[in-house]
Design an enzyme around this catalytic site. Sequence first.
Site, short mmCIF file in Angstrom:
data_model
loop_
_atom_site.label_atom_id
_atom_site.label_comp_id
_atom_site.label_asym_id
_atom_site.label_seq_id
_atom_site.Cartn_x
_atom_site.Cartn_y
_atom_site.Cartn_z
N ALA A 1 44.58 46.85 48.64
CA ALA A 1 44.61 45.39 48.73
C ALA A 1 43.44 44.75 47.99
O ALA A 1 43.57 43.66 47.45
CB ALA A 1 44.60 44.95 50.20
N GLU B 1 42.28 45.45 45.17
CA GLU B 1 42.56 45.36 43.74
C GLU B 1 43.64 44.34 43.39
O GLU B 1 43.85 44.04 42.20
CB GLU B 1 42.95 46.73 43.18
CG GLU B 1 41.84 47.74 43.14
CD GLU B 1 41.47 48.35 44.50
OE1 GLU B 1 40.30 48.74 44.68
OE2 GLU B 1 42.35 48.41 45.39
N CYS C 1 49.14 46.14 53.01
CA CYS C 1 48.88 46.26 54.44
C CYS C 1 47.49 46.85 54.61
O CYS C 1 47.14 47.84 53.96
CB CYS C 1 49.92 47.16 55.08
SG CYS C 1 49.65 47.46 56.84
N VAL C 2 46.71 46.22 55.49
CA VAL C 2 45.39 46.73 55.83
C VAL C 2 45.37 46.90 57.35
O VAL C 2 45.58 45.93 58.08
CB VAL C 2 44.25 45.79 55.37
CG1 VAL C 2 42.89 46.41 55.67
CG2 VAL C 2 44.39 45.44 53.90
N ILE C 3 45.15 48.13 57.78
CA ILE C 3 45.11 48.43 59.22
C ILE C 3 43.66 48.71 59.60
O ILE C 3 42.97 49.49 58.96
CB ILE C 3 46.02 49.63 59.57
CG1 ILE C 3 47.48 49.30 59.23
CG2 ILE C 3 45.86 49.99 61.05
CD1 ILE C 3 48.45 50.44 59.46
N HIS D 1 34.78 48.25 56.99
CA HIS D 1 35.50 48.22 55.71
C HIS D 1 36.70 47.28 55.78
O HIS D 1 36.98 46.54 54.84
CB HIS D 1 35.93 49.64 55.34
CG HIS D 1 36.58 49.74 54.02
ND1 HIS D 1 37.94 49.91 53.87
CD2 HIS D 1 36.06 49.68 52.76
CE1 HIS D 1 38.23 49.96 52.58
NE2 HIS D 1 37.12 49.82 51.89
N ARG E 1 55.57 42.84 61.50
CA ARG E 1 55.42 41.80 60.47
C ARG E 1 56.17 42.14 59.18
O ARG E 1 56.65 41.24 58.50
CB ARG E 1 53.93 41.58 60.18
CG ARG E 1 53.27 40.82 61.31
CD ARG E 1 51.77 41.11 61.40
NE ARG E 1 51.18 40.39 62.53
CZ ARG E 1 51.24 40.78 63.79
NH1 ARG E 1 51.88 41.88 64.12
NH2 ARG E 1 50.67 40.07 64.75
#
Length: 158
Positions: free
Chosen positions: A60, A62, A82-84, A90, A129
């Site tokens: 994400a 980039e 998606c970022v979990i 981080h 989502r």
Amino acid sequence: MSTRTETPTARPAVDGVGGARILIVESRYYTDIADALIAGAEREIKKNGAASERVVVPGAFEIPGAIALAAGRYDGFVALGCVIRGETTHYDYVCGESARGLMDLSVRDRLAIGYGIVTVNNADQAWARAAIDRGDKGGDAAHACLAMVALGRRWRKT
């Protein structure tokens, strides 16, 4: 913490976007979630008579850089990923900086960008989502991009 149940948003057709060229910039860090986001975005773009191409970036973080490199070649952009949340900070940096980068491009360079980077605490929330029959955030991001393309076309005519 409970998982929220998402339901797809009803989206009307977007007038004035026929023939628009949309670049979908996707992070495939979580491939199954990315596939769901892509399916929703591509369906929405096609439904509105626009065309899409895809490019894959490592994560994400980039996505804004790829859009900046492609600026001027497309009518609009859809940012998908998606970022979990993990055990470190981080997550906060990736979420905040990717969102800030996309907003900066949108405002400074007047780019039509649909934001579809899902930021969640766990995979269940991501699926709620991303899945087309649930949140369909890929479709929402594509719709937002197309709506901004339509506004840009409208205001450039006058």
